[in-house]
Design an enzyme around this catalytic site. Structure first.
Site, mmCIF file in Angstrom:
data_model
loop_
_atom_site.group_PDB
_atom_site.id
_atom_site.type_symbol
_atom_site.label_atom_id
_atom_site.label_comp_id
_atom_site.label_asym_id
_atom_site.label_seq_id
_atom_site.Cartn_x
_atom_site.Cartn_y
_atom_site.Cartn_z
ATOM 1 C CB CYS A 1 -0.962 -0.056 1.189
ATOM 2 S SG CYS A 1 -2.303 1.129 1.071
ATOM 3 C CG HIS B 1 -3.262 -3.646 3.381
ATOM 4 N ND1 HIS B 1 -2.286 -2.969 4.075
ATOM 5 C CD2 HIS B 1 -3.926 -2.715 2.656
ATOM 6 C CE1 HIS B 1 -2.367 -1.672 3.805
ATOM 7 N NE2 HIS B 1 -3.351 -1.491 2.947
ATOM 8 C CD GLU C 1 -0.447 -5.464 5.890
ATOM 9 O OE1 GLU C 1 -0.504 -6.041 4.776
ATOM 10 O OE2 GLU C 1 -0.693 -4.250 6.023
#
Lengths: 223, 69
Positions: free
Chosen positions: A85, A194, A196
């Site tokens: 991002c 994302h 994560e």
């Protein structure tokens, strides 16, 4: 295996990135934007957020922070770097990845679980994925539209450096549905969604994102 | 300024607002940035161009001009 995660003023997703590193089995190492020290890490994650408040342009100020001069030098020497991002925006501004990320077509901030197609499973960060596989990870960005000039785009496509493409509809008008790309040597990868945030079903839509963090363990061990 | 080939949705939103205000005849709006730097005489044009190209603008998506007042 030590994997560093950088915190800039305005970074939001460093804690989740550190957790993802821990889930992968590696040792997470906190890196600070104002330091010239990579603390002996084997790979670096540049996490998401709004570094320096997105002043000037998203990622522009962070790209010249002290820690980034070290990251750029290490990446040129082959160290794996993942930009997520805002981290992707920073890597583009720093010149480690081509192109730029600009305001979403339609202007809206997009926040949703996004399907992605894996187009390159040979990078340092995608070895545990399969080409053509679809993964589900959160996307949350207002300036996520990937753009590049025609020769650059042709080169990215020709060299197979588009790593992730949006599946099931383009959320932001990105050229050729591009969600993530890689450097020439496949060691530096940037993507808008994302991974994560998708490592535990307690909080994420899947655990698909963990594969990026486990992939790099093999890539650094093999190098 | 964003390069001509870069889609500028913010400019388009302004163009749409002008229509709603009842302003006719504006074919296109593009939104950019303007920086004013106060510099010593020792700062030459080459330095200003370097500042513009390295930091103030992203040459991938933006064109720029440097003028002295």
């Amino acid at each position: 295996m030590k994997i560093g995660v950088i915190t800039f003023p305005g970074t939001l997703d460093d804690v989740d990135a550190l957790r993802a590193v821990r889930y992968s089995g590696a040792d997470p190492v906190e890196l600070w934007h104002a330091d010239h020290d990579l603390r002996g890490v084997d790979a670096v994650v540049v996490p998401g957020g709004f570094s320096y408040g997105d002043y000037l342009r998203a990622g522009a100020i962070a790209s010249i922070a002290p820690i980034m001069t070290e990251v750029v030098a290490a990446a040129r020497g082959g160290m794996p770097v993942l930009g997520i991002c805002n981290g992707f925006q920073i890597l583009c501004e720093a010149g480690l990845l081509p192109g730029a990320l600009v305001r979403n077509a339609g202007l809206h901030f997009v926040c949703r679980d996004q399907r992605l197609r894996v187009d390159n499973a040979a990078t340092a960060w995608t070895g545990d994925l399969a080409e053509g596989q679809e993964i589900l990870v959160p996307l949350k960005s207002g300036e996520g539209r990937f753009v590049a000039d025609a020769p650059t785009l042709e080169r990215l496509e020709g060299e197979g450096r588009v790593v992730f493409r949006y599946a099931g509809g383009n959320p932001n008008g990105a050229l050729s549905d591009i969600a993530g790309i890689a450097s020439e040597n496949g060691r530096v990868v940037g993507l808008m969604p994302h991974p994560e945030h998708a490592i535990d079903t307690l909080t994420g839509p899947s655990v698909d994102g963990l594969a990026l963090f486990t992939s790099v363990l093999k890539a650094t061990a093999a190098a | 300024m964003p390069k001509p080939e870069i889609l500028d949705p913010q400019g388009q939103a302004v163009a749409g607002a002008l229509v709603r205000l009842g302003v006719d005849g504006v074919a296109d709006v593009r939104q950019g940035k303007h920086f004013e730097l106060e510099v010593d005489d020792s700062v030459d044009d080459e330095t200003l161009h370097r500042i513009a190209g390295q930091l103030l603008a992203n040459p991938v998506i933006e064109d720029w001009v440097v003028t002295r007042a």
